[in-house]
Write an enzyme that holds these catalytic residues in place. Structure first.
Site, PDB file in Angstrom:
ATOM      1  N   PRO A 205       0.817  -1.206  -0.274  1.00 24.86           N
ATOM      2  CA  PRO A 205      -0.044  -0.049   0.018  1.00 24.86           C
ATOM      3  C   PRO A 205       0.891   1.226   0.259  1.00 24.86           C
ATOM      4  O   PRO A 205       1.903   1.057   0.720  1.00 24.86           O
ATOM      5  CB  PRO A 205      -0.720   0.106   1.528  1.00 24.86           C
ATOM      6  CG  PRO A 205      -0.304  -1.443   2.018  1.00 24.86           C
ATOM      7  CD  PRO A 205       0.604  -2.069   1.299  1.00 24.86           C
ATOM      8  N   LEU A 206       0.554   2.250  -0.858  1.00 27.34           N
ATOM      9  CA  LEU A 206       1.366   3.575  -0.805  1.00 27.34           C
ATOM     10  C   LEU A 206       1.522   4.144   0.385  1.00 27.34           C
ATOM     11  O   LEU A 206       2.649   4.601   0.839  1.00 27.34           O
ATOM     12  CB  LEU A 206       0.583   4.435  -1.778  1.00 27.34           C
ATOM     13  CG  LEU A 206       0.939   4.102  -3.567  1.00 27.34           C
ATOM     14  CD1 LEU A 206       0.192   5.131  -4.355  1.00 27.34           C
ATOM     15  CD2 LEU A 206       2.370   4.216  -3.793  1.00 27.34           C
ATOM     16  N   CYS A 207       0.495   4.177   1.251  1.00 24.46           N
ATOM     17  CA  CYS A 207       0.608   4.773   2.632  1.00 24.46           C
ATOM     18  C   CYS A 207       1.766   4.135   3.505  1.00 24.46           C
ATOM     19  O   CYS A 207       2.439   4.786   4.216  1.00 24.46           O
ATOM     20  CB  CYS A 207      -0.797   4.728   3.491  1.00 24.46           C
ATOM     21  SG  CYS A 207      -1.366   3.195   3.733  1.00 24.46           S
ATOM     22  N   THR A 208       1.778   2.984   3.172  1.00 18.76           N
ATOM     23  CA  THR A 208       3.031   2.052   4.177  1.00 18.76           C
ATOM     24  C   THR A 208       4.390   2.762   3.698  1.00 18.76           C
ATOM     25  O   THR A 208       5.185   3.102   4.387  1.00 18.76           O
ATOM     26  CB  THR A 208       2.891   0.538   3.737  1.00 18.76           C
ATOM     27  OG1 THR A 208       1.915   0.201   4.534  1.00 18.76           O
ATOM     28  CG2 THR A 208       4.160  -0.324   4.323  1.00 18.76           C
ATOM     29  N   GLU A 211       4.622   6.559   4.645  1.00 19.09           N
ATOM     30  CA  GLU A 211       4.305   6.839   6.167  1.00 19.09           C
ATOM     31  C   GLU A 211       4.887   5.627   6.920  1.00 19.09           C
ATOM     32  O   GLU A 211       5.661   6.203   8.105  1.00 19.09           O
ATOM     33  CB  GLU A 211       2.755   7.097   6.441  1.00 19.09           C
ATOM     34  CG  GLU A 211       2.387   8.489   5.776  1.00 19.09           C
ATOM     35  CD  GLU A 211       0.821   8.353   5.796  1.00 19.09           C
ATOM     36  OE1 GLU A 211       0.324   7.666   6.650  1.00 19.09           O
ATOM     37  OE2 GLU A 211       0.571   9.004   4.837  1.00 19.09           O
TER      38      GLU A 211
END
Lengths: 445, 523
Positions: A205-208, A211
């Site tokens: 996932p891009l948020c992983t 962030e």
């Protein structure tokens, strides 16, 4: 004397009657000679499996082979693609592979095709008796599978006509593991019937990545998918450019240091970015040999065939398993086809629009072919222009006013969020065309 | 980057630079270079094996051109060993390639000490008597041996050596070593400092599942006398408890905790497999004990002392939903414990070495570290001498195979492969080798096969006429595709034996090229 013959060993199998053989086995010198003279086999891919396959088939009595591959030889191929040498790096794989096998096995003719599989017309594929796949991508397998299945015709009772069946033999490897399978479209499951055997790759996932990175791979994918675009506005990342790879590696190292994450190496960076599948000679040899054996059996009937999926796993001991998968009767690819009922007045343009909304198809930007003739092609521009005038003609007229027939369409299909190019077989039937419509389609959906 | 590193990139990703280095030091001897032998070597030469010696006494005939890619028209009449060797050299100039023009059975007879110079011998297309002799020679000299044979649509591969021990078995699926059910004090302290009831939803969904499970287990203990959930109902109840603590439905960390709860339910302490290894009689060390067994002896001491019933901690954790900070800290705690466990095992190893009169530093730190990291995955394979298997196979297994439909063809081929050698011994040709005497050969082969079975006290009737006829039809043909398959399997096993990584096969692999229902027979 038999021992003075080049076919000394193969003759035992092809000239002698057997007890555990295929139903159409007719042993004798004619079988051997016909196999050499008439059987045409297409090998897709001239990589790890393809090199082995060409050698194995050339030494299994086949004399007319074609091979298609769009790639050029790289240094990393040399640990397993035994037909290539260091001085061949940069040359087209198909051409070098064909040449090397012909040099060593006299009497064998191999025609190389240095191009993408999509660049060939349907007729090209229809010329071969058997198609053997030595590929490393799900998409390419899917494409060839659809091509081979498109030749299959069904009778009015929805039973497949055996004489139109184009057999495929498919191999695949990863590290110490591999599979070999026989696909007899209409009779055994096609690639699409068991597509679940190839689950889609899991992406982070891009948020992983942005962030909460935790692993070296997260740092590498951050550099590759996020940081690259931020820094190089508009310049596309090229995984084959060593400078690009070095940049991603350096950026990944920086990010890893920032978060205290160990393990970013140049090798891992390449592996993650290019999604490198580990590969060795021995696994390719095993899988290709099984595929070549099955090809010989399909062509000659000299033994029973694999029914229908073999898996090999050499990680812990040795595990060879044969699984008999079953067909998906509703399969869009090898099934009787999606029935599309039309008024005879429907224009080709309207037909293309209908495909986009058809619940079983959802196919946009369709190109349409009928019996090998392009009715409308979206690309290239030259062809588009040539076929554009057909758009406002009734499909019924373009198909020679038959009541029903198979039409092939290629276009973009949507599965969830994924858009893939796909080839579909349609059974087009025209309503109200008197006397010719079969009972089975007349009552259809 | 150096050339070889790029060239071998795709295999370095499997066995690493260490595996590659061992491969490049290995010396291999091939007996008979028909297609089975040639294809085996091709796969190993491409991978960069150190050196090869090809032994074959025959000259290339026209018939060889039809099944062996490594000879061509210009080879006819020349030494087969020489021709194959020069083609193999072309594949990889880093490999030292030699050939010996002599018949393998004669060499086995006349010069047994020849074989002691090699790491591994691959013996192809040998008859039973030569196999038995070679097996004795190689066992005596501690040289690894692989037999491989292609015969029509069948064939076999069989490894033979006393014992093969593996530290890096690299299994595909193995439960992570997280100690959720038995946390050590540092891990417990770390967990205590994290509040599961934290109000911030972002923080809440970034608590790693390791922490969630250990905390919830403690809560469970209080209500259940310190016992872990054991029944199906209890496990379900525990998972419901986890679910009830989610503050929103999108909390991946809680979903992961539910999925990973089986790791918590697992029993404490070492597995059956590890127990069996530390209880093996080889842990009674003597001055010639291998490094592996010295380390197993140290492991045994560790388990019953510092380990408190557990093996040394592996030290790595899988990826899991977490804040970076929690994850990195958790990683450090696991690594620190693994490091401490390693030190204990190292100490014990060094003093054991001293005790048996060896240099206490003769096993490297790196080796002991790798041993500790893989302590739960150690593998030992032992192989019976081939003569023992031939003379007194495991009868109950044999009986089972003969009556089991899945095995009947494979075991039939096993018996028939032995029968064709007896046939050749008696009649100077293989059954069906020449046209014309097929019917006679079939009944003779049948007699031989029944003879072998009745000598072993088994009923011959289980061998079908069809299979016997097929065996005669094969007429000792060495088909290229079958040879390539067998050669692939033999090479794969050679790589595993040489690199001491992954797990080599056990038993006899019997290839069934008719419907591909090949089997491993444990005889």
């Amino acid at each position: 004397m038999a021992t003075a013959s080049r076919t000394r060993d193969l003759d035992k199998l092809l000239l002698r009657p057997g007890h555990l053989v295929g139903p159409n086995f007719e042993p004798g010198p004619e079988l051997r000679d016909d196999l050499g003279e008439y059987a045409r086999v297409l090998v897709i891919g001239a990589g790890g499996l393809g090199c082995e396959l060409l050698k194995d088939l050339a030494l299994s009595g086949f004399k007319n082979l074609d091979v298609i591959d769009m790639d050029r030889i790289e240094v990393t191929n040399l640990n397993r693609q035994f037909l290539f040498r260091l001085e061949d790096v940069g040359k087209p794989k198909a051409e070098v592979a064909a040449k090397r096998v012909m040099e060593r096995v006299s009497g064998v003719n191999i025609v190389p095709h240095f191009c993408r599989i999509e660049e060939k017309e349907l007729e090209f594929y229809s010329d071969f008796g058997i198609i053997v796949l030595g590929l490393d991508s799900v998409e390419a397998r899917s494409y060839i599978n659809a091509v081979a299945c498109s030749f299959l015709e069904y009778d009015s009772d929805d039973n497949p006509r055996e004489e139109t069946m184009k057999p495929m033999v498919d191999g695949g490897t990863e590290g110490f593991k591999g599979h070999a399978r026989v696909i007899l479209p209409g009779f055994t499951p096609c690639f699409e019937c068991t597509i679940w055997l190839f689950p889609p790759q899991v992406k982070f996932p891009l948020c992983t990545l942005a962030e909460t990175p935790r692993t070296a791979a997260h740092c590498i994918e951050y550099a590759h998918l996020i940081k690259w675009d931020e820094v190089h506005s508009g310049k596309a990342f090229d995984p084959d450019d060593p400078e690009h790879m070095q940049w991603v590696y350096t950026a990944a190292v920086k990010r890893a240091e920032l978060f205290g994450i160990p393990g970013v190496t140049y090798s891992l960076t390449q592996g993650v970015v290019k999604n490198i599948i580990p590969a060795i000679a021995s696994t390719n040899a095993i899988i290709s040999a099984a595929c070549a054996m099955e090809t010989l059996k399909i062509a000659s009937g000299c033994s029973k065939t694999l029914s229908n999926y073999l898996t090999y796993n050499g990680v812990e001991g040795l595990h060879i398993k044969v699984t008999e998968f079953v067909r998906d009767k509703e399969c869009l690819v090898c099934g009787p086809g999606v029935l599309v009922e039309l008024e005879s007045s429907i224009t080709l343009r309207k037909f293309i629009n209908i495909l986009e909304e058809h619940p079983n198809l959802l196919l946009s930007k369709a190109s349409v072919t009928y019996k090998g003739t392009n009715l409308y092609m979206q690309a290239p521009p030259v062809l588009e222009e040539m076929t554009r005038s057909n758009l406002d003609l009734p499909l019924f007229d373009l198909m020679g006013k038959v009541s029903k027939d198979i039409v092939h369409v290629t276009g973009v299909s949507c599965k969830g969020d994924r858009k893939t190019s796909s080839l579909k077989k349609l059974r087009v039937a025209f309503k109200g065309v008197v006397g010719v419509v079969d009972m089975d389609t007349a009552g259809g959906a | 980057m150096a050339e070889p590193k790029v060239k071998y990139d795709r295999q370095l990703r499997i066995w690493g630079e260490q595996g590659q280095a061992v491969l490049e030091k290995a010396s291999l001897c091939l007996l008979n270079c028909g297609p089975t032998g040639s294809e085996t070597l091709k796969n190993l030469v491409l991978g960069g094996i150190g050196s090869i010696t090809v032994v074959d006494g025959s000259k290339v005939e026209v018939g060889d051109l039809g099944n062996n890619f490594m000879v061509d028209e210009s080879s006819i009449g020349q030494s087969k060993a020489k021709c194959v060797c020069s083609f193999l050299q072309e594949l990889n100039d880093a490999v030292k390639a030699k050939f010996v023009e002599e018949s393998p059975p004669k060499l086995i007879e006349s010069n047994p000490s020849f074989f002691s110079q090699f790491t591994l011998v691959v013996a192809t297309q040998l008859a039973e008597d030569s196999m038995i002799k070679l097996d004795k020679i190689c066992r005596e000299a501690n040289v690894m041996l692989i037999f491989a044979r292609s015969y029509g649509l069948t064939g076999f591969v069989r490894i033979s050596l006393k014992e093969h021990t593996v530290i890096e078995s690299k299994p595909d699926h193995f439960v992570d070593d997280l100690r959720l059910n038995n946390p050590w004090p540092e891990l417990r302290r770390f967990v205590e400092n994290i509040d599961l009831t934290v109000a911030d939803p972002v923080e809440h969904k970034h608590i790693p599942y390791v922490v969630i499970l250990i905390k919830m287990a403690e809560e469970w203990f209080k209500l259940h006398n310190g016992q872990l959930p054991s029944t199906r109902e209890e496990k379900k109840e525990f998972k419901e408890l986890l679910k009830s603590r989610m503050v929103s439905l999108d909390e991946d960390n809680y979903k992961e905790a539910i999925d990973a709860s089986f790791k918590l339910f697992a029993p404490r302490g070492i597995s059956q497999d590890v127990r069996q290894i530390i209880n093996d009689s080889s842990v009674e060390l003597h001055s010639n004990s291998s490094d592996f067994w010295v380390m197993v002896a140290a492991l045994k001491e560790f388990v019953s002392n510092e380990g408190g019933g557990e093996a040394p901690l592996e030290g790595s954790i899988p990826d899991m939903t977490s804040s970076t900070e929690h994850y990195v800290n958790l990683q450090k705690i696991y690594q620190a414990k693994a490091e401490a466990d390693f030190h204990s095992v190292e100490q014990r190893t060094r003093s054991l070495l001293k005790k048996i009169g060896r240099n206490s530093t003769s096993i490297s730190k790196q080796t002991i570290k790798s041993f500790c990291r893989n302590a739960r995955k150690l593998k030992i394979s032992r192989y019976r001498p081939i003569e023992e298997e031939f003379k007194s196979p495991n009868l109950s297994e044999l009986q089972k195979y003969l009556t089991d439909e899945d095995y009947s063809v494979a075991v039939g081929f096993y018996i028939l492969l032995r029968a064709v050698d007896r046939f050749a011994f008696n009649y100077n040709s293989y059954p069906g080798e020449f046209d014309g005497a097929m019917d006679e050969d079939i009944s003779r082969l049948k007699m031989m096969a029944y003879g072998i079975l009745s000598d072993l006290g088994c009923n011959g009737q289980t061998l079908t006429e069809d299979l016997i006829s097929e065996m005669c039809r094969f007429g000792a043909a060495e088909l290229h595709a079958v040879a390539a398959f067998i050669g692939g399997v033999a090479a794969q096993e050679a790589i595993k034996l040489i690199t001491k990584q992954f797990v080599p096969m056990c038993g006899s692999f019997i290839f069934n090229g008719i419907d591909h229902r090949s089997q491993l027979l444990m005889l």
